[in-house]
Design an enzyme around this catalytic site. Structure first.
Site, mmCIF file in Angstrom:
data_model
loop_
_atom_site.group_PDB
_atom_site.id
_atom_site.type_symbol
_atom_site.label_atom_id
_atom_site.label_comp_id
_atom_site.label_asym_id
_atom_site.label_seq_id
_atom_site.Cartn_x
_atom_site.Cartn_y
_atom_site.Cartn_z
ATOM 1 C CE LYS A 95 -10.221 -3.943 -24.647
ATOM 2 N NZ LYS A 95 -10.679 -2.905 -25.566
ATOM 3 C CG HIS A 144 16.306 0.923 -16.310
ATOM 4 N ND1 HIS A 144 15.819 1.936 -17.119
ATOM 5 C CD2 HIS A 144 15.570 1.102 -15.065
ATOM 6 C CE1 HIS A 144 15.036 2.868 -16.558
ATOM 7 N NE2 HIS A 144 14.798 2.116 -15.206
HETATM 8 C C1 NCD Z 1 14.670 1.188 -11.092
HETATM 9 C C2 NCD Z 1 14.158 0.298 -11.968
HETATM 10 O O1 NCD Z 1 13.037 0.269 -12.386
HETATM 11 O O2 NCD Z 1 14.751 -1.050 -12.475
HETATM 12 N N1 NCD Z 1 14.067 2.217 -10.797
HETATM 13 C C3 NCD Z 1 14.155 3.324 -11.858
HETATM 14 O O3 NCD Z 1 13.853 3.018 -13.015
HETATM 15 N N2 NCD Z 1 14.428 4.543 -11.389
HETATM 16 C C4 NCD Z 1 15.386 0.435 -9.853
HETATM 17 C C5 NCD Z 1 14.435 -0.256 -8.876
HETATM 18 O O4 NCD Z 1 13.134 -0.043 -9.119
HETATM 19 O O5 NCD Z 1 14.763 -0.776 -7.724
#
Ligand code: NCD
Length: 325
Positions: A95, A144
């Site tokens: 939204k 990440h």
């Molecule tokens: C990874 C990501 O999301 O970056 N996966 C995950 O978190 N286990 C790797 C990927 O998506 O290839």
């Protein structure tokens, strides 16, 4: 380039910490976190009620199975509960609500939030407005951190220490955020030698190789996996990140560039370990799964322990403290 440092936000008498990058914790703090994760691994029942009455919000604007469910399993293992959404379409983002507004609302519902977003930096924007700890569960092609904590805990648990090894990172080193996060984290440990294995188009970004040169850390870049297999202590395989390609033709051309199979495994050391953040597409043949050196499913289990340790640690920091006079 976005590289976030320690995020400590002081609000009245509360000192709260978020996790945006693996570098947010010092090496010593990481050791404590991994000790806690190993204790959880060995004494699970002791932790079963530690988060009773607490709620984790999983705000996932980008698809994920592993990371989201790993967070949810971690909170449930601690006796807490979970709320959230698993794609942007089912949230108020559809939204037009901003991430800043969403987190202010979520702060009224939950005690801690794990956020994944397709835009680099979005969890950081949320952290600035949040009154609960925010964990970056993956932001675009950037970082990440909880996958990195998982990778580090797996290496430490299976090899006994972090440092003094050669690691090959193979596949999509350009778009793979797990690779970027892991390299950033590993440079803080002694004597880690990096071998980057990728096609020319998917090379590790220049800012990373520049950082390695500045820090005098040794690395090599190669195209063929076979030639370096015998030298590796760890092989970190990655999937070609289809969703971050600008055109499908390039993806189709590069997607099967590397396939780890029995023949290639035969070239490796007897105690080399294969890691992969998963999901796997074709880059590791299923025949490798039965090889005792395949550690990628164990890695998933370590991901739950480390997320449990992280939730406990960040909630501890979020506890109100007596104000200093
Ligand atoms: C990874 C990501 O999301 O970056 N996966 C995950 O978190 N286990 C790797 C990927 O998506 O290839």
């Amino acid at each position: 380039m976005l590289l976030f440092d320690f995020v400590t936000i002081r609000k009245e008498s509360i000192i709260m910490r978020h996790l945006m990058s693996p570098l947010d914790f010092t090496v010593e703090e990481l050791d404590q976190l991994f000790d806690l994760a190993n204790d959880i691994e060995n004494n699970m029942p002791k932790y079963a009620k530690m988060c009773e009455g607490k709620k984790l919000a999983t705000c996932f604007y980008e698809p994920s199975t592993r990371t989201r469910l790993s967070f949810e399993a971690a909170m449930l293992n601690l006796g807490g509960s979970v709320i959230g959404f698993s794609d942007a379409a089912s949230s108020s983002a559809s939204k037009g609500e901003s991430v800043s507004d969403t987190i202010r609302v979520i702060s009224c519902f939950a005690d801690i939030c794990a956020m994944r977003h397709h835009k680099e930096g979005a969890p950081m924007v949320a952290a600035e407005k949040s009154s609960i700890p925010v964990i970056n569960a993956g932001d675009g092609g950037h970082q990440h951190p909880t996958q990195t904590l998982t990778d580090l805990l797996t290496i430490r648990s299976l090899k006994g220490s972090l440092g003094n090894f050669t690691i090959g990172l193979c596949g999509d080193l350009k778009f793979g955020r797990t690779v970027h996060s892991l390299i950033n984290a590993l440079v803080r440990y002694p004597n880690v030698h990096f071998i980057f294995i990728s096609p020319q188009e998917l090379r590790v970004p220049d800012y990373i190789t520049e950082m390695l040169r500045e820090k005098n850390i040794s690395y090599e870049e190669v195209i063929r996996l076979e030639e370096i297999m015998p030298r590796l202590d760890f092989l970190y395989m990655t999937r070609v990140q289809r969703e971050r390609f600008f055109n499908e033709e390039d993806y189709v051309r590069l997607k099967d560039f590397y396939i780890l199979n029995k023949e290639k495994m035969a070239l490796a050391k007897q105690d080399m370990l294969v890691l992969h953040p998963l999901p796997r597409v074709n880059e590791i043949s299923v025949e490798v799964d039965d090889d005792p050196r395949a550690a990628y499913f164990k890695q998933v289990q370590y991901g739950v322990y480390v997320r449990m340790a992280l939730i406990l640690t960040l909630l501890e920091y979020a506890k109100p403290t007596t104000p200093q006079e």
